[in-house]
Design a protein around this motif. Structure first.
Motif, mmCIF file in Angstrom:
data_model
loop_
_atom_site.group_PDB
_atom_site.id
_atom_site.type_symbol
_atom_site.label_atom_id
_atom_site.label_comp_id
_atom_site.label_asym_id
_atom_site.label_seq_id
_atom_site.Cartn_x
_atom_site.Cartn_y
_atom_site.Cartn_z
ATOM 1 N N SER A 189 6.095 72.464 -5.338
ATOM 2 C CA SER A 189 5.946 71.226 -5.884
ATOM 3 C C SER A 189 4.653 70.801 -4.955
ATOM 4 O O SER A 189 4.778 69.646 -4.581
ATOM 5 C CB SER A 189 7.196 70.300 -5.282
ATOM 6 O OG SER A 189 8.153 70.846 -6.426
ATOM 7 N N GLN A 208 3.655 71.879 1.897
ATOM 8 C CA GLN A 208 4.630 72.245 1.212
ATOM 9 C C GLN A 208 4.784 73.779 0.892
ATOM 10 O O GLN A 208 5.821 74.284 0.739
ATOM 11 C CB GLN A 208 4.249 71.630 -0.428
ATOM 12 C CG GLN A 208 4.583 70.167 -0.592
ATOM 13 C CD GLN A 208 5.923 69.908 -0.550
ATOM 14 O OE1 GLN A 208 6.294 69.041 0.471
ATOM 15 N NE2 GLN A 208 6.844 70.338 -1.763
ATOM 16 N N ALA A 260 4.948 70.055 -11.440
ATOM 17 C CA ALA A 260 6.330 70.312 -11.858
ATOM 18 C C ALA A 260 6.508 71.892 -12.341
ATOM 19 O O ALA A 260 7.529 72.489 -12.056
ATOM 20 C CB ALA A 260 6.722 69.601 -13.213
#
Length: 450
Positions: A57, A82, A52
């Motif tokens: 992420s 990501q 978080a």
């Protein structure tokens, strides 16, 4: 006031071995055994707070588990899916205030898992193989223009290329990479890592880079909108905030970002002139970077002066401690009042002490003077709206940056924006990468629906 001595600016202040030591890797990488030991400290939380806290992420527990099971290449793919600039982010991200601060072990025992170093271990293993783990989709025939070859632009370009779109990146500088190449401290990413990471990103194919092309000078936004199916603006902040003091255009007053850029691009650190006495005005990461590097080039007295208190500084506590360890003095609650000039150059700064009154900055009237051979301005950069102000291309600004929605769409049809030039939040490399990825997915959805 007594006369300030003549400036002492010289090159070659140190022995060759000192330059090598001072600008070597500030955080030596983990070896295989160290990575296995450190990965074993992770609790592999199901609802991991570190994820978080990561702007991109990344599934941190998953990639650490993959390292633990001796699958570093798989870990790298988890990271890069990501954050395609995961290697650089592992080196420059303030992990101490992001993922590592949120680590359960940090809360329990004050010693978080070394997530940044583990991320670097995994991405280094993959990059050393020269493999591109992502496959470009069949060509869609759609073309996207990306302005800026920094973290946001590169992240957007790579994700768009993955989806099969053809991308052309326009960048004002001679080399791609943005601040990763020109703006961060040399000891954070030595040995040409920024360039190697760019090569890795471009190896997916479908991306062309045109260097020396600046928006508003060589290319127009209206031209790009007419020639491409979509445009992503990720050109960063080209303007430099001024002190607003008489004489700041004189020799002796330097822009910190420009100086760091020269340092990053030189082949011979010993040839870069540096003063014996340095004053840095500002309190962010750039101020710390130029101060520490000045010390490592041989400056004897380096002082950072910031107008507010320590807690308000943009530089993290870790970076402030690094500066102090390197012998940099940080003085708080003082703002520049005027520049001292002699013989047509800046030789010092007069500061006025400040204090906080009901949250506002107030001058006290008390002053002091710091002599300086070089004064570095590091009070932030700004957008240059003239670069995209033209008939039919009106972008809305918010707080001096390009206004965007949650998908990084601007108020101009077919134009997205991200990174430092956009009003999206923190000015961090990892945040810029997130902007680029989010915008690319939005562009892909828009092109697929058209």
């Amino acid at each position: 006031m007594s006369t300030i001595s003549a400036p002492d600016i010289a090159s070659g202040r140190l022995a060759p071995e000192d330059y090598r030591a001072n600008f070597g890797d500030i955080h030596p990488p983990l070896d295989r055994h160290q990575a296995l030991v450190e990965s074993d400290r992770c609790y592999f939380c199901y609802d991991a707070p570190c994820v978080a806290a990561c702007p991109t992420s990344i599934d941190i527990p998953l990639f650490i588990r993959q390292i633990r099971t001796e699958n570093p290449k798989g870990a790298a793919e988890t990271i890069l899916s990501q954050n395609i600039l995961g290697g650089m982010c592992a080196r420059v991200c303030p992990t101490e205030t992001l993922c590592e601060e949120a680590c359960v072990r940090e809360a329990a025992e004050g010693k978080p898992v070394k997530i940044g170093l583990l991320q670097r271990f995994a991405t280094d293993v993959l990059m050393e193989t020269g493999e591109q783990p992502f496959v470009r989709a069949p060509s869609t025939g759609r073309r996207v223009a990306v302005v800026g070859a920094g973290p946001a632009g590169l992240a957007a370009a790579h994700r768009l290329a993955m989806h099969g779109h053809d991308v052309v990146i326009y960048d004002a500088r001679p080399k791609p990479g943005g601040l990763n190449e020109y703006g961060i401290a040399a000891y954070k990413a030595p040995d040409g890592f920024a360039g190697a990471e760019v090569d890795f990103i471009l190896s997916i194919g479908g991306i062309t880079v045109e260097n020396g092309k600046a928006l508003g000078r060589d290319i127009a936004l209206s031209e790009l909108r007419g020639a491409y199916d979509a445009v992503f603006l990720g050109m960063g902040l080209a303007g430099v905030n001024a002190l607003g003091l008489d004489g700041e255009e004189l020799p002796g007053a330097e822009d910190a970002v420009d100086y760091i850029g020269r340092l990053r691009q030189t082949d011979d650190l010993a040839a870069l002139p540096v003063g014996r006495r340095i004053v840095v005005i500002g309190g962010g990461m750039t101020a710390v970077d130029v101060a520490v590097q000045s010390r490592r080039l041989g400056a004897e007295e380096v002082t950072i002066v910031y107008r507010r208190d320590r807690a308000a500084m943009g530089a993290s506590a870790y970076e402030q401690e690094l500066a102090a360890t390197d012998g940099v003095v940080i003085r708080h609650n003082a703002q520049p009042l005027r520049l001292v000039t002699e013989g047509g150059r800046v030789t010092g700064v007069v500061f006025e002490r400040t204090r906080s009154e009901a949250g506002a900055l107030a001058a006290t009237g008390e002053t002091f003077t710091l002599p300086a051979d070089m004064v570095f301005k590091a009070i932030g950069q700004k957008l240059v709206p003239a670069a995209f102000e033209e008939p039919g291309a009106a972008l809305t600004l918010k707080g001096g940056k390009i206004a965007v929605d949650e998908e990084r769409r601007t108020t101009l049809s077919g134009v997205w924006a991200g990174g430092d030039c956009a009003a999206t939040g923190e000015d961090l490399t990892v945040a810029a990468v997130a902007d680029g990825r989010i915008a690319a997915e939005s562009i892909h959805r828009a092109l697929s629906a058209a």
